[in-house]
Design an enzyme around this catalytic site. Structure first.
Site, PDB file in Angstrom:
ATOM      1  N   HIS A  20     -20.427  72.406  58.321  1.00  0.00           N
ATOM      2  CA  HIS A  20     -19.220  73.380  57.763  1.00  0.00           C
ATOM      3  C   HIS A  20     -18.512  73.495  59.178  1.00  0.00           C
ATOM      4  O   HIS A  20     -16.989  73.113  58.579  1.00  0.00           O
ATOM      5  CB  HIS A  20     -20.045  74.591  56.739  1.00  0.00           C
ATOM      6  CG  HIS A  20     -20.177  73.833  55.310  1.00  0.00           C
ATOM      7  ND1 HIS A  20     -19.636  74.273  54.003  1.00  0.00           N
ATOM      8  CD2 HIS A  20     -21.741  73.571  54.820  1.00  0.00           C
ATOM      9  CE1 HIS A  20     -20.756  74.302  53.100  1.00  0.00           C
ATOM     10  NE2 HIS A  20     -21.028  73.811  53.683  1.00  0.00           N
ATOM     11  N   ASP A 118     -13.279  77.856  54.215  1.00  0.00           N
ATOM     12  CA  ASP A 118     -14.557  77.027  53.350  1.00  0.00           C
ATOM     13  C   ASP A 118     -14.408  76.957  51.794  1.00  0.00           C
ATOM     14  O   ASP A 118     -14.657  78.655  51.498  1.00  0.00           O
ATOM     15  CB  ASP A 118     -15.958  77.686  54.147  1.00  0.00           C
ATOM     16  CG  ASP A 118     -17.024  77.002  53.791  1.00  0.00           C
ATOM     17  OD1 ASP A 118     -17.795  76.579  52.432  1.00  0.00           O
ATOM     18  OD2 ASP A 118     -17.224  75.708  54.813  1.00  0.00           O
ATOM     19  N   TRP A 332     -29.619  64.136  69.607  1.00  0.00           N
ATOM     20  CA  TRP A 332     -28.287  63.717  69.349  1.00  0.00           C
ATOM     21  C   TRP A 332     -27.321  62.733  69.332  1.00  0.00           C
ATOM     22  O   TRP A 332     -27.437  62.304  70.668  1.00  0.00           O
ATOM     23  CB  TRP A 332     -27.609  65.418  69.662  1.00  0.00           C
ATOM     24  CG  TRP A 332     -26.057  65.379  68.317  1.00  0.00           C
ATOM     25  CD1 TRP A 332     -24.423  65.049  68.971  1.00  0.00           C
ATOM     26  CD2 TRP A 332     -25.917  65.689  67.791  1.00  0.00           C
ATOM     27  NE1 TRP A 332     -23.586  65.534  68.054  1.00  0.00           N
ATOM     28  CE2 TRP A 332     -24.446  66.315  66.933  1.00  0.00           C
ATOM     29  CE3 TRP A 332     -26.796  65.977  66.364  1.00  0.00           C
ATOM     30  CZ2 TRP A 332     -24.078  66.458  65.666  1.00  0.00           C
ATOM     31  CZ3 TRP A 332     -26.851  66.887  65.228  1.00  0.00           C
ATOM     32  CH2 TRP A 332     -25.462  67.129  65.003  1.00  0.00           C
TER      33      TRP A 332
HETATM   34  C1  U2F Z   1     -24.277  69.550  54.753  1.00  0.00           C
HETATM   35  O1  U2F Z   1     -24.734  68.089  55.163  1.00  0.00           O
HETATM   36  P1  U2F Z   1     -25.318  68.164  56.863  1.00  0.00           P
HETATM   37  O2  U2F Z   1     -24.763  68.918  57.967  1.00  0.00           O
HETATM   38  O3  U2F Z   1     -26.645  67.707  57.748  1.00  0.00           O
HETATM   39  O4  U2F Z   1     -24.753  66.427  57.063  1.00  0.00           O
HETATM   40  P2  U2F Z   1     -23.518  65.949  57.125  1.00  0.00           P
HETATM   41  O5  U2F Z   1     -22.964  66.043  56.192  1.00  0.00           O
HETATM   42  O6  U2F Z   1     -23.822  64.119  56.867  1.00  0.00           O
HETATM   43  O7  U2F Z   1     -23.123  66.443  58.477  1.00  0.00           O
HETATM   44  C2  U2F Z   1     -23.918  65.603  59.155  1.00  0.00           C
HETATM   45  C3  U2F Z   1     -22.701  65.513  61.089  1.00  0.00           C
HETATM   46  O8  U2F Z   1     -23.106  65.444  62.216  1.00  0.00           O
HETATM   47  C4  U2F Z   1     -22.804  64.672  63.178  1.00  0.00           C
HETATM   48  C5  U2F Z   1     -22.771  63.472  61.353  1.00  0.00           C
HETATM   49  C6  U2F Z   1     -22.046  64.211  60.439  1.00  0.00           C
HETATM   50  O9  U2F Z   1     -20.928  64.284  60.627  1.00  0.00           O
HETATM   51  O10 U2F Z   1     -21.598  62.733  62.176  1.00  0.00           O
HETATM   52  N1  U2F Z   1     -24.168  64.039  63.668  1.00  0.00           N
HETATM   53  C7  U2F Z   1     -23.507  63.585  64.680  1.00  0.00           C
HETATM   54  O11 U2F Z   1     -22.536  63.142  65.528  1.00  0.00           O
HETATM   55  N2  U2F Z   1     -25.218  62.944  65.573  1.00  0.00           N
HETATM   56  C8  U2F Z   1     -26.210  63.142  64.915  1.00  0.00           C
HETATM   57  O12 U2F Z   1     -27.060  63.304  66.009  1.00  0.00           O
HETATM   58  C9  U2F Z   1     -26.193  63.544  63.371  1.00  0.00           C
HETATM   59  C10 U2F Z   1     -25.541  64.073  62.739  1.00  0.00           C
HETATM   60  C11 U2F Z   1     -25.766  69.851  53.523  1.00  0.00           C
HETATM   61  F1  U2F Z   1     -27.334  69.550  53.897  1.00  0.00           F
HETATM   62  C12 U2F Z   1     -25.047  68.463  52.836  1.00  0.00           C
HETATM   63  O13 U2F Z   1     -25.895  68.688  51.790  1.00  0.00           O
HETATM   64  C13 U2F Z   1     -23.418  68.189  52.983  1.00  0.00           C
HETATM   65  O14 U2F Z   1     -23.245  67.540  51.807  1.00  0.00           O
HETATM   66  C14 U2F Z   1     -23.116  68.573  53.538  1.00  0.00           C
HETATM   67  C15 U2F Z   1     -21.523  69.186  53.509  1.00  0.00           C
HETATM   68  O15 U2F Z   1     -21.093  69.985  53.017  1.00  0.00           O
HETATM   69  O16 U2F Z   1     -23.885  69.579  54.710  1.00  0.00           O
END
Ligand code: U2F
Length: 452
Positions: A20, A118, A332
């Protein structure tokens, strides 16, 4: 420049869990770069601040981090369920944030004149009312999941509160192909969980906010965006963030985080041939599903990049050596760049909103394995509203289901059709951020609110 005196003070209240706070900070950096006379105090836990500010060392004089206690009791034993720590944090949050805000006012000598937070923090709406300042909540998910939280009362009136089922949601504009089972938990079932209560209160409060901002662009889901515009005083789509650098980039551009050489490796692969796999920052899929996916990759031979936390050897078939895999495993990945590379042909994702938006920007079709919250609704949006991806058959990753989905997207005409539809969305995203497009216009409106 540093010369102008600081005249305004904006406090930013960030949710420290999951991904977030990152997008919120990147929005704040964009605002701060354009408003050198405004001081931004970024309030979140010391852990979240440390992670964020070590990644992007700050070149802006007018953004400063302040730490907020995490609310955990002294004798707290970390739980396997992350919601426990979230619960402690939220319980103490209003008071803790208020104290940290006072610290920031004392340190800068400036009264806070605007609260950006947020969207989860509905209580900031009350703080803003009391302080008589604008409140700008930022929603980190997509527009569709936002709408179902804002319209929860309507949905409960229509469908009751006893839980899942196949009833249509066609009474909501843009939802004719959606049903009750697609909703995030907490809307029609499990109403009492702390997160469900929070999201319900948020949905009630957001229409009172000065403006609601989102990492999205209006044209991606126009029908839903129009409803939200009628619900909110202002609905500002200021994304996709991945297409807009957060602050003026130093020249030469910073080196990409590609120690693994995966981007160079992608250069050697055929167009649209590589599978990129990531389940985001919160979810860890069960080991048997990870093992099934690894076996699917071994059997099908598709080249891949896998963002994998942990030791991949633990999930590979017994006696199988990871050096024989036809791909790269990273803890990552430079995801935006990987999805922007022409060799990447499919994204296996948990359907976090940021991931979906980045996949649209990169023009990459998706294979979806959602886990919780908005992810199921996001998957259905990818499948049913946009036609740019598929769920794994049966909802869980098995070897045959994974192979079938990979072949569908990488080898069959369905995959081609998805890529055609993505081109349209990709162009709309590009147009939205260019010149006087919808996103810069919304951003200007945000600047006005925040700096006035
Ligand atoms: C929560 O989601 P997450 O944080 O699990 O997942 P994303 O919204 O897809 O965001 C992951 C970010 O991390 C980056 C990727 C995204 O910008 O580019 N990333 C990366 O750079 N390298 C990696 O190896 C892995 C990820 C929640 F679980 C969801 O349900 C929500 O939709 C979201 C938004 O509120 O937050």
């Amino acid at each position: 420049g540093n010369s102008k005196p600081q005249t305004h003070h904006v406090a930013v209240l960030a949710f420290p869990f999951g991904s977030h706070a990152g997008p919120l900070l990147s929005l704040v950096l964009r605002l701060a770069a354009g408003a050198p006379q405004v001081t931004f105090s970024f309030l979140t836990t010391s852990k979240a601040n440390a992670a964020l500010f070590s990644k992007s060392p700050l070149s802006l004089h007018n953004v400063k981090a302040y730490n907020v206690p995490d609310g955990l009791p002294e004798d707290f034993v970390p739980s396997r369920n992350p919601e426990v720590a979230v619960g402690f944090f939220l319980k103490a949050a209003p008071e803790n944030f208020m104290r940290s805000l006072k610290d920031a006012e004392a340190a800068t000598g400036l009264r806070v004149g605007c609260l950006v937070s947020d969207a989860f923090f509905w209580f900031v709406g009350d703080m803003a009312e009391e302080m008589k300042v604008p409140w700008v909540p930022v929603w980190t998910g997509g527009p569709r999941s936002l709408l179902v939280h804002v319209d929860t009362d309507l949905i409960r009136q229509r469908l009751g509160t006893s839980g899942g089922g196949k009833q249509t949601l066609d009474f909501l504009p843009g939802f004719s192909r959606f049903q009750m089972d697609d909703l995030p938990e907490g809307i029609v079932g499990k109403l009492e969980s702390p997160l469900a209560t929070l999201l319900y209160k948020m949905g009630q409060k957001l229409p009172k906010a000065t403006a609601v901002a989102i990492n999205s662009f209006e044209e991606v889901d126009p029908e839903v965006v129009n409803v939200l515009k009628s619900r909110f005083q202002k609905f500002l789509n200021v994304g996709p963030f991945s297409l807009i650098p957060s602050s003026p980039s130093p020249s030469p551009p910073p080196l990409l985080n590609d120690e693994s050489g995966c981007l160079e490796w992608l250069d050697t692969q055929k167009p649209a041939s590589v599978a990129y796999i990531s389940f985001g920052s919160v979810v860890t899929p069960p080991p048997h599903e990870l093992a099934a996916f690894a076996e699917a990759l071994i059997e099908s031979g598709f080249p891949f990049i896998w963002s994998f936390r942990g030791n991949i050897e633990e999930i590979l078939p017994k006696g199988y050596d990871k050096m024989r895999l036809n791909g790269k495993i990273l803890s990552w990945a430079p995801q935006v760049q990987v999805l922007g590379h022409s060799s990447t042909g499919v994204f296996v994702t948990h359907c976090g909103w940021n991931s979906i938006l980045e996949s649209i920007v990169g023009g990459v079709p998706m294979i979806c394995r959602p886990f919780f919250g908005d992810q199921n609704l996001n998957m259905r949006t990818v499948e049913a509203a946009w036609g740019i991806g598929v769920g794994v058959e049966g909802g869980l990753i098995t070897k045959p289901a994974a192979i079938k989905a990979l072949e569908l997207v990488l080898k069959q005409k369905e995959g081609e059709e998805m890529r055609e539809k993505l081109k349209v969305l990709q162009n709309l995203a590009q147009q939205a951020v260019e010149g006087n497009g919808s996103s810069p216009r919304a951003f200007n409106s945000l600047v006005e609110i925040v700096t006035k």
